[in-house]
Design a protein around this motif. Structure first.
Motif, PDB file in Angstrom:
ATOM      1  N   GLU A 284       0.831  -1.209   0.000  1.00 19.11           N
ATOM      2  CA  GLU A 284       0.000   0.000   0.000  1.00 19.11           C
ATOM      3  C   GLU A 284       0.866   1.258   0.000  1.00 19.11           C
ATOM      4  O   GLU A 284       0.522   2.259  -0.635  1.00 19.11           O
ATOM      5  N   SER A 285       1.996   1.206   0.723  1.00 19.79           N
ATOM      6  CA  SER A 285       2.885   2.374   0.753  1.00 19.79           C
ATOM      7  C   SER A 285       3.502   2.616  -0.619  1.00 19.79           C
ATOM      8  O   SER A 285       3.735   3.766  -1.014  1.00 19.79           O
ATOM      9  N   LEU A 286       3.749   1.555  -1.375  1.00 27.70           N
ATOM     10  CA  LEU A 286       4.286   1.702  -2.730  1.00 27.70           C
ATOM     11  C   LEU A 286       3.275   2.378  -3.654  1.00 27.70           C
ATOM     12  O   LEU A 286       3.653   3.139  -4.548  1.00 27.70           O
ATOM     13  N   SER A 287       1.994   2.113  -3.400  1.00 27.77           N
ATOM     14  CA  SER A 287       0.951   2.718  -4.234  1.00 27.77           C
ATOM     15  C   SER A 287       0.752   4.198  -3.915  1.00 27.77           C
ATOM     16  O   SER A 287      -0.001   4.888  -4.598  1.00 27.77           O
ATOM     17  N   LYS A 288       1.443   4.687  -2.875  1.00 30.28           N
ATOM     18  CA  LYS A 288       1.395   6.114  -2.535  1.00 30.28           C
ATOM     19  C   LYS A 288       2.737   6.803  -2.794  1.00 30.28           C
ATOM     20  O   LYS A 288       2.943   7.945  -2.406  1.00 30.28           O
ATOM     21  N   ASP A 289       3.640   6.085  -3.435  1.00 27.63           N
ATOM     22  CA  ASP A 289       5.019   6.547  -3.619  1.00 27.63           C
ATOM     23  C   ASP A 289       5.214   7.053  -5.043  1.00 27.63           C
ATOM     24  O   ASP A 289       5.277   6.280  -5.995  1.00 27.63           O
ATOM     25  N   ILE A 290       5.336   8.366  -5.193  1.00 22.64           N
ATOM     26  CA  ILE A 290       5.466   8.951  -6.529  1.00 22.64           C
ATOM     27  C   ILE A 290       6.812   8.628  -7.158  1.00 22.64           C
ATOM     28  O   ILE A 290       6.951   8.561  -8.384  1.00 22.64           O
ATOM     29  N   TYR A 291       7.834   8.385  -6.322  1.00 19.56           N
ATOM     30  CA  TYR A 291       9.165   8.058  -6.845  1.00 19.56           C
ATOM     31  C   TYR A 291       9.172   6.658  -7.468  1.00 19.56           C
ATOM     32  O   TYR A 291       9.772   6.453  -8.526  1.00 19.56           O
TER      33      TYR A 291
END
Length: 555
Positions: A515-522
């Motif tokens: 889920e954190s990856l799906s919020k990571d613009i980088y």
């Protein structure tokens, strides 16, 4: 501070007025004098707790502070390790310990279980629970020791111990009942230390990401798991899933074992030099990958930031020098280009009567890129610079007192790949220039830089509150940064999904990471770059990953 505490309490009261929360109406009725009294008491309590902690520091701990205050004036990476500190360092490097598998925190006079490590003996026993208070500790059938008022470190020492031995904890459960829980200690793996991977589908193509928090290794037993072995396994799993590009995420990776970074780099290139290491007054030694096999030859990007240091800089530099992939992230990495060795001090004193003397971690060498340049102070500069909150703040080794200087030596003999990433880099820059989120990140970074040196505050409450309100009004704009979500769906590999069925807690942690990856613009932009790196029919825009090509130039 007292002033900030008062303003915070007033904001809570104002929020309650807006929401009409009657259950907490008493908050609205407090006068300024009452709020001030509470704030002063709270601040005094915090200060008292801090000085109580200082008073608890033992003489041998002050000795460690004294030695290191001297050592750091000569070199920022030379430290004296007291025996306990050496054990913590070893645990951090190997990612495992012998104990019950529980994280502890101080709570009043007792110690609270804050988390159980999945797979550990405490977790498998199902008796110890998060929130339990430890009251006594016994070694097997020995008399229990009351730990009320004892320091956290001292309690940890009593609970940890050799695998196969038993510890008995007298705990107060959340429901108030008292229970004695026997636990047999085992080797506990700290999963957060280890490499992990995920896959994402974009426009019908699968891409993989491997997150490596550090270059871990067990120095005492090289047969145990280490970063190189684990990354090789993750790469193999991603290949079996059919990924067409890999992101190596080394953000916040502070380094670790020199051996493992050489082995990991070797997974992506044919045999050849990886890094040069030089001792003062001696000829540089070239550390090379001697295996001609390449485990993964597809598109590769490396994510870094200001806190990527040491071994992660070696990896990024080698990938860049070989022109094997692209480096993305902060303007540059941390800039730690020195090598440390840990020296056991007990070997120098025979039959001493003082017990374990600890160890010394001391700088013995500098490492250099295969192109001859050092990463010391300079770090590794990104091929594609992405704005972040520290974009305008100079940080890293270059801002550390007494850091060794930058220099360079002769280049090693190596053959770069004949890849042309110019089109890929140009496309990424265009995307970021038109991306509102990246523009907001850059604006936030400028604001942080402008505010970083502000350390004068008015003691007049009205002026202080006005300043705080102005800051909050400006900061309100940047709250959107925390709400960002990309359109990508990250999932676990087949192996991880099977594990999650057996271990629900581990599954929840992995899910939180996805889920954190799906919020990571980088990460999102890294996936876009991998998509651009896919081989195309046009030689002008595509890239070639044929390792037998003869290279004629590098960037």
């Amino acid at each position: 501070s007292v002033l900030s505490s008062i303003t915070d309490k007033q904001k809570v009261a104002e929020e309650l007025k807006k929401t009409g929360d009657k259950d907490k109406a008493f908050e609205k009725e407090k006068s300024f004098d009452e709020l001030e009294k509470e704030a002063r008491e709270s601040t005094k309590k915090s200060l008292d707790e801090y000085f109580e902690f200082v008073d608890e520091i033992k003489r041998d701990e002050w000795f460690t502070v004294f030695l290191n205050s001297i050592a750091e004036r000569f070199d920022p990476h030379t430290f004296y390790f007291a025996p306990d500190d050496k054990e913590k360092f070893d645990t951090s490097m190997r990612g495992s310990l012998e104990g019950i598998g529980a994280r502890l925190q101080k709570k009043t006079d007792y110690i609270e279980i804050s988390e159980l490590i999945p797979g550990g003996p405490a977790w498998r026993g199902k008796e110890l629970e998060q929130g339990d208070l430890i009251m006594k500790v016994a070694q097997g059938k020995q008399t229990p020791v009351d730990i009320a008022g004892m320091r956290l470190d001292d309690v940890v020492k009593k609970i940890k111990g050799p695998k196969g031995t038993e510890v008995r904890l007298t705990v107060k459960k959340v429901d108030g009942s008292i229970k004695v829980i026997p636990i047999v200690r085992e080797v506990v793996e700290i999963e957060e230390t280890y490499a992990k991977s995920s896959i994402v589908n974009k426009d019908g193509k699968l891409y993989g990401i491997i997150y490596l928090p550090k270059f871990y290794i067990d120095f005492e037993n090289k047969d145990n798991r280490d970063a190189a072995k684990d990354v090789a396994i993750e790469v193999d799993r991603l290949k079996k899933q059919g990924v067409e590009g890999i992101i190596m995420d080394m953000r916040n990776n502070g380094g670790g074992s020199l051996k493992t970074v050489v082995d990991i780099t070797g997974l992506f290139i044919p045999q050849g030099p990886i890094v040069q290491v030089k001792t003062s007054g001696k000829t540089p030694e070239v550390l090379a990958d001697s295996d001609s096999r390449v485990q993964y030859d597809g598109p590769l990007v490396v994510l870094i930031n200001n806190f990527s240091a040491s071994a992660s800089e070696i990896f990024a530099a080698a990938i860049q020098d070989y022109n094997r992939g692209l480096i993305l992230g902060s303007r540059h990495t941390y800039g730690k280009g020195t090598v440390q060795n840990v020296i056991d001090l007990n070997q120098f004193v025979r039959g001493n009567s003082f017990g374990d003397l600890g160890a010394l971690k001391t700088t013995t060498q500098k490492f250099y890129r295969i192109n001859g340049g050092s990463t010391q102070k300079e770090g590794v500069y990104s091929d594609i610079i992405m704005p972040d909150r520290y974009s305008y703040i100079e940080m890293g080794e270059r801002d550390v007192d007494n850091a060794m200087p930058w220099d360079k030596i002769a280049a090693a003999n190596y053959k770069p790949f004949k890849n042309n990433f110019a089109g890929v880099v140009a496309n990424s820059k265009k995307r970021m220039e038109s991306n509102e989120q990246f523009r907001l990140i850059d604006e936030n970074a400028k604001w942080i830089n402008a505010k970083k040196d502000e350390n004068t505050y008015s003691l007049n409450y009205a002026k202080f509150k006005a300043e705080q309100d102005a800051n909050e009004a400006k900061a309100e704009k940047f709250k959107a940064l925390t709400k960002y979500k990309n359109d990508l769906q990250f999932t676990g590999l087949a192996h991880d999904l099977a594990q999650a069925k057996k271990d629900s807690l581990l599954g929840e942690k992995k899910k939180a990471w996805y889920e954190s990856l799906s919020k990571d613009i980088y990460v999102e932009e890294a996936v876009n770059i991998l998509q651009d790196m896919q081989p195309k029919s046009s030689a002008k825009t595509g890239i070639s990953l044929n390792k037998k090509e003869k290279s004629v130039k590098t960037r």
